[in-house]
Scaffold this active site. Structure first.
Site, PDB file in Angstrom:
ATOM      1  N   GLY A  44       0.802  -1.223   0.000  1.00  0.00           N
ATOM      2  CA  GLY A  44       0.000   0.000   0.000  1.00  0.00           C
ATOM      3  C   GLY A  44       0.832   1.269   0.000  1.00  0.00           C
ATOM      4  CB  THR A  92      13.120   3.255   0.329  1.00  0.00           C
ATOM      5  OG1 THR A  92      13.985   2.203  -0.101  1.00  0.00           O
ATOM      6  CG2 THR A  92      13.165   3.328   1.840  1.00  0.00           C
ATOM      7  CG  HIS A  93       9.493  -1.177  -1.852  1.00  0.00           C
ATOM      8  ND1 HIS A  93       8.428  -0.739  -1.104  1.00  0.00           N
ATOM      9  CD2 HIS A  93       9.081  -1.129  -3.150  1.00  0.00           C
ATOM     10  CE1 HIS A  93       7.424  -0.430  -1.924  1.00  0.00           C
ATOM     11  NE2 HIS A  93       7.801  -0.643  -3.160  1.00  0.00           N
ATOM     12  NE  ARG A 115      -2.783  -5.820   0.723  1.00  0.00           N
ATOM     13  CZ  ARG A 115      -2.986  -5.746  -0.588  1.00  0.00           C
ATOM     14  NH1 ARG A 115      -1.978  -5.438  -1.401  1.00  0.00           N
ATOM     15  NH2 ARG A 115      -4.178  -5.963  -1.099  1.00  0.00           N
ATOM     16  CB  SER A 123      -0.464  -7.457  -4.174  1.00  0.00           C
ATOM     17  OG  SER A 123      -0.389  -6.193  -4.788  1.00  0.00           O
ATOM     18  CE1 TYR A 181      -3.745  -2.167   0.692  1.00  0.00           C
ATOM     19  CE2 TYR A 181      -5.442  -3.554   1.669  1.00  0.00           C
ATOM     20  CZ  TYR A 181      -4.921  -2.885   0.583  1.00  0.00           C
ATOM     21  OH  TYR A 181      -5.578  -2.935  -0.624  1.00  0.00           O
ATOM     22  CG  MET A 220      -6.252   6.877  -4.686  1.00  0.00           C
ATOM     23  SD  MET A 220      -5.122   6.344  -3.394  1.00  0.00           S
ATOM     24  CE  MET A 220      -3.703   5.812  -4.289  1.00  0.00           C
TER      25      MET A 220
HETATM   26  P1  A3P Z   1      -3.639  -5.342  -5.042  1.00  0.00           P
HETATM   27  O1  A3P Z   1      -2.627  -5.823  -6.022  1.00  0.00           O
HETATM   28  O2  A3P Z   1      -4.018  -6.406  -4.051  1.00  0.00           O
HETATM   29  O3  A3P Z   1      -4.826  -4.727  -5.682  1.00  0.00           O
HETATM   30  P2  A3P Z   1       2.097  -0.725  -3.538  1.00  0.00           P
HETATM   31  O4  A3P Z   1       1.631   0.659  -3.723  1.00  0.00           O
HETATM   32  O5  A3P Z   1       2.921  -0.910  -2.283  1.00  0.00           O
HETATM   33  O6  A3P Z   1       2.747  -1.267  -4.760  1.00  0.00           O
HETATM   34  O7  A3P Z   1       0.804  -1.628  -3.241  1.00  0.00           O
HETATM   35  C1  A3P Z   1      -0.121  -1.892  -4.254  1.00  0.00           C
HETATM   36  C2  A3P Z   1      -1.354  -2.540  -3.630  1.00  0.00           C
HETATM   37  O8  A3P Z   1      -2.068  -1.533  -2.895  1.00  0.00           O
HETATM   38  C3  A3P Z   1      -2.293  -3.059  -4.689  1.00  0.00           C
HETATM   39  O9  A3P Z   1      -2.949  -4.215  -4.134  1.00  0.00           O
HETATM   40  C4  A3P Z   1      -3.240  -1.876  -4.844  1.00  0.00           C
HETATM   41  O10 A3P Z   1      -4.463  -2.175  -5.438  1.00  0.00           O
HETATM   42  C5  A3P Z   1      -3.391  -1.461  -3.405  1.00  0.00           C
HETATM   43  N1  A3P Z   1      -3.936  -0.104  -3.306  1.00  0.00           N
HETATM   44  C6  A3P Z   1      -3.535   1.015  -3.966  1.00  0.00           C
HETATM   45  N2  A3P Z   1      -4.312   2.055  -3.663  1.00  0.00           N
HETATM   46  C7  A3P Z   1      -5.235   1.588  -2.775  1.00  0.00           C
HETATM   47  C8  A3P Z   1      -6.333   2.204  -2.105  1.00  0.00           C
HETATM   48  N3  A3P Z   1      -6.642   3.471  -2.282  1.00  0.00           N
HETATM   49  N4  A3P Z   1      -7.077   1.423  -1.278  1.00  0.00           N
HETATM   50  C9  A3P Z   1      -6.789   0.126  -1.101  1.00  0.00           C
HETATM   51  N5  A3P Z   1      -5.766  -0.514  -1.724  1.00  0.00           N
HETATM   52  C10 A3P Z   1      -5.003   0.209  -2.556  1.00  0.00           C
END
Ligand code: A3P
Length: 278
Positions: A44, A92-93, A115, A123, A181, A220
Site C-alpha cells: 500500500g 523505499t522498499h 499488510r 499482489s 493496510y 485512486m
Molecule cells: P492489489 O494488487 O491487491 O490490488 P504498492 O503501492 O505498495 O505497490 O501496493 C499496491 C497494492 O495496494 C495493490 O494491491 C493496490 O491495489 C493497493 N492499493 C492502492 N491504492 C489503494 C487504495 N486506495 N485502497 C486500497 N488498496 C489500494
C-alpha cells in the site's frame, strides 16, 4: 543481488549495480523534515503516499499527476530531490538497515504500512507478471508460490523485512509509525487522523473525511491510471489492481495455505504484529 537480497532491475540497479545503489540510499542527505514511507512492496505504498500528500498540503483533492512517489531506489540521481520543497515525502522498499542513515540519526519520521502477507504475495505475483521491465516474472502461480516460500523475490524475504521493522521500532522508540493496510481499508478516517497526529499536523475532521473519500481505491484507480506508467500493454493496471482484503483465497490452495501458516508461525513466533486476512 547484494548481501543475499535480490533487487528489481530499475535503471539505478542496472546502471550502478546493487551495491552502489544501496550505498547511495544509505548515504542520502535526508532532511529532518523528510517523511519516509518504509514498506515491503505491495503493502500500500502508493496509497500511503497519496494520504500523506493530502495531509501535509491540507487538501482533499488528489493530484492528477501519477509520478508522485519518490522511491529512492528508482531514482538514478538522487540529487534531483534537492530541488523539492520541505517536507518531502520519500519512500523505499529497502530493508531497514539500508534506509538513509542520516534520517534515522536525525530522528526523521517514518511511516511503515504493513499488510497481511498472503495478500502481499498475491499482489506481488500479479505485479511481477505485468511489469516486464523491472520484475519480469510471468510464471504460473504454483511456481511463484514456491519462490515466495523461499523469500528469494525482489527486496528479499517478507519475514526479514517486517521483523527488521519490528526490531527497528524497538531500537528507535517513537520514530516509526506502523499502520495496517487492513485497518486503513476498514476505518480510513480513524487511521488517517492517527497518521496526521503522528506527523503533528492539525487537520479538521472535515478534511480528514475528504482525504478518506479522495483516497478510496476506486477514486485512486480512476484518477491515477490515466496515462500512467503503471499500466501494462493489456491496459490493466498493476498498481491499482483490486485493493481488497482476502484476494489470497482466490490463489492459495488449502495445502499451500497450510504450508504458509506453518512457515509464518515459525518465523513470526516472537513477533507482536497481528494480521487480518479477511
Ligand atoms: P492489489 O494488487 O491487491 O490490488 P504498492 O503501492 O505498495 O505497490 O501496493 C499496491 C497494492 O495496494 C495493490 O494491491 C493496490 O491495489 C493497493 N492499493 C492502492 N491504492 C489503494 C487504495 N486506495 N485502497 C486500497 N488498496 C489500494
Amino acid at each position: 543481488e547484494y548481501e543475499g537480497i535480490p533487487y528489481p532491475t530499475f535503471l539505478t540497479f542496472r546502471n550502478k549495480g546493487a551495491e552502489q545503489t544501496i550505498q547511495g540510499i544509505k548515504d542520502f542527505q535526508s532532511r529532518e523534515t523528510d517523511i519516509m514511507i518504509c514498506t515491503h512492496s505491495k503493502s500500500g505504498t502508493h496509497w500511503t503516499y497519496e494520504i500523506l500528500a493530502l495531509i501535509i498540503s491540507n487538501t482533499t483533492e488528489l493530484a492528477k499527476e501519477t509520478k508522485g512517489e519518490k522511491m529512492l531506489e528508482a531514482i538514478p540521481d538522487l540529487s534531483v530531490l534537492d530541488a523539492l520543497p520541505s517536507p518531502r515525502i520519500l519512500d523505499t522498499h529497502v530493508q531497514f538497515q539500508n534506509i538513509p542513515t542520516r534520517h534515522v540519526e536525525k530522528g526523521g519520521k517514518i511511516i511503515h504500512m504493513i499488510r497481511n502477507p498472503k495478500d502481499v504475495s498475491v499482489s506481488l505475483y500479479n505485479h511481477a507478471r505485468k511489469d516486464v521491465i523491472t520484475l519480469n516474472l510471468d510464471i504460473p502461480w504454483n511456481e511463484y508460490f514456491e519462490i515466495w516460500m523461499t523469500g528469494k523475490l525482489p527486496y528479499g524475504s517478507w519475514f526479514d523485512y517486517e521483523l527488521g521493522m519490528e526490531q527497528a521500532e524497538k531500537d528507535h522508540p517513537g520514530l516509526i509509525y506502523t499502520c495496517y493496510y487492513e485497518d486503513v481499508k476498514k476505518n480510513p478516517t480513524k487511521e488517517i487522523k492517527k497518521l496526521a497526529d503522528f506527523l503533528e499536523i492539525n487537520v479538521t475532521d472535515e478534511t480528514i473525511d475528504g482525504i478518506a473519500k479522495a483516497t478510496t481505491f476506486d477514486n485512486m484507480q480512476k484518477n491515477k491510471m490515466d496515462g500512467s506508467k503503471f499500466v501494462s500493454d493489456d491496459g490493466q493496471g498493476f498498481i491499482y489492481r483490486k485493493g481488497e482484503i482476502g484476494d489470497w483465497k482466490n490463489y492459495y490452495t488449502v495445502a499451500q495455505n497450510e504450508r504458509y501458516e506453518a512457515l509464518f508461525k515459525e518465523k513470526m513466533k516472537d513477533s507482536q504484529y497481528k494480521f487480518q486476512y479477511e
